[in-house]
Design an enzyme around this catalytic site. Structure first.
Site, PDB file in Angstrom:
ATOM      1  N   SER A 154      -0.038  -8.528  51.794  1.00  0.00           N
ATOM      2  CA  SER A 154       0.585  -7.233  51.515  1.00  0.00           C
ATOM      3  C   SER A 154       0.199  -6.243  52.598  1.00  0.00           C
ATOM      4  O   SER A 154      -0.889  -6.310  53.200  1.00  0.00           O
ATOM      5  CB  SER A 154       0.190  -6.677  50.141  1.00  0.00           C
ATOM      6  OG  SER A 154       0.276  -5.272  50.089  1.00  0.00           O
ATOM      7  N   TYR A 167      -6.809  -3.130  44.304  1.00  0.00           N
ATOM      8  CA  TYR A 167      -5.804  -3.885  45.057  1.00  0.00           C
ATOM      9  C   TYR A 167      -5.983  -3.677  46.553  1.00  0.00           C
ATOM     10  O   TYR A 167      -6.023  -4.636  47.337  1.00  0.00           O
ATOM     11  CB  TYR A 167      -4.407  -3.447  44.617  1.00  0.00           C
ATOM     12  CG  TYR A 167      -3.271  -4.223  45.235  1.00  0.00           C
ATOM     13  CD1 TYR A 167      -2.990  -5.517  44.818  1.00  0.00           C
ATOM     14  CD2 TYR A 167      -2.463  -3.659  46.213  1.00  0.00           C
ATOM     15  CE1 TYR A 167      -1.930  -6.235  45.363  1.00  0.00           C
ATOM     16  CE2 TYR A 167      -1.403  -4.354  46.767  1.00  0.00           C
ATOM     17  CZ  TYR A 167      -1.142  -5.646  46.339  1.00  0.00           C
ATOM     18  OH  TYR A 167      -0.095  -6.352  46.883  1.00  0.00           O
ATOM     19  N   LYS A 171      -7.179  -6.624  49.070  1.00  0.00           N
ATOM     20  CA  LYS A 171      -6.192  -7.081  50.056  1.00  0.00           C
ATOM     21  C   LYS A 171      -6.726  -6.921  51.476  1.00  0.00           C
ATOM     22  O   LYS A 171      -6.426  -7.733  52.357  1.00  0.00           O
ATOM     23  CB  LYS A 171      -4.867  -6.349  49.867  1.00  0.00           C
ATOM     24  CG  LYS A 171      -4.094  -6.798  48.635  1.00  0.00           C
ATOM     25  CD  LYS A 171      -3.719  -8.274  48.699  1.00  0.00           C
ATOM     26  CE  LYS A 171      -2.856  -8.709  47.544  1.00  0.00           C
ATOM     27  NZ  LYS A 171      -2.423 -10.126  47.649  1.00  0.00           N
TER      28      LYS A 171
END
Length: 282
Positions: A154, A167, A171
């Site tokens: 991502s 997140y 990531k």
């Protein structure tokens, strides 16, 4: 038409031959019951790969596998036991795993206020799932002198995602681990890729709330487009695969003018904070 040295008549690099790269290989795709994972499984099968479809949702895994003529292997692609079971099942079906797509991920929201359980889940799935898979796959890949690992990272791993510290942090960890693998084992035949899309029209995007609607939804792409970019990028041996080309400029701005970039992100945060809540719009 192509000319000498693999270039077109217009002097541009010849597009990679995706089917030649993936025909006949054994591939595993985690989180492949829906979204980007399902699109990756479909694209790989269309290119001639033999695909094992993994997902916690057993019914979804079976449905995608049946659609593409692949093999379903439901289960947890993050825990020690779950990854071991998946690798064993895939090897039983494929003989050898040539490509492992670590696509499964979770998007837990919040900041320091997020629960310890939310932080732990993000760490286990978004980072340690990759570590555990490569721990099992590397000995065979290094012995054979070939192997390919795709991490669905991502753009949050290159930039950040407002509204979701767990997140964003994990990531970044997934990207750092992919970079480490590439730097350490490239000369021994391992090819590593980090797929870094921004918004993709999936159930995960639907759950991102106002932050996702402001930051991601306006330029969101279909899962099939992200998967097509992934196959092209892998065939061209690219480490960073950016389905949204503008990510490259944003990543460069973050690195070269961090204060300006952070100021811009904070202005977006302030904009989001002024949006009416769901309760206020009733």
């Amino acid at each position: 038409m192509t000319g000498p040295a693999g270039r077109t008549d217009q002097g541009q690099p010849e597009p990679p031959d995706v089917e030649r790269q993936f025909a006949g290989i054994g591939a595993v795709v985690t989180g492949a019951g829906h979204g980007i994972g399902a699109a990756l499984a479909r694209a790989l099968a269309a290119a001639g790969a033999r695909v094992v479809v993994n997902d916690l949702d057993a019914g979804a895994a079976r449905a995608v596998a049946a659609e593409i003529g692949g093999h379903a292997a439901a289960g947890d692609a993050a825990s020690e036991d779950g990854v071991a079971a998946l690798v064993d099942a895939a090897r039983a079906r494929l003989g050898a795993i040539d490509l492992y797509c670590a696509n499964a991920g979770v998007a837990t929201t919040g900041g320091p206020d997020a629960t310890p359980e939310a932080w732990e889940l993000a760490w286990q799935v978004n980072v340690l799932g990759h570590v555990r898979a490569t721990r099992l796959l590397l000995p065979d890949w290094l012995e054979r002198g070939t192997g390919r690992f795709l991490a669905t990272v991502s753009a949050a791993g290159l930039l950040t995602m407002l509204g979701s510290a767990p997140y964003s942090v994990t990531k970044h960890g997934a990207l750092a681990y992919a970079e480490w693998l590439a730097a350490t084992y490239r000369h021994r035949g391992l090819r590593v890729h980090a797929l870094c899309p921004q918004g993709v029209r999936t159930r995960m995007l639907d759950g991102t709330g106002p932050h996702g609607q402001v930051l991601l939804a306006p330029t969101a792409i279909d899962p099939a487009d992200a998967a097509a970019a992934a196959l092209r990028g892998m065939a061209a041996d690219e480490f960073l695969i950016l389905p949204h080309p503008e990510t490259a400029g944003q990543y460069a701005a973050r690195a070269t003018t961090p204060d300006r970039w952070l100021h811009g992100m904070n202005r977006l945060q302030q904009q989001i904070e002024t949006l009416p809540t769901a309760q206020e719009t009733r």
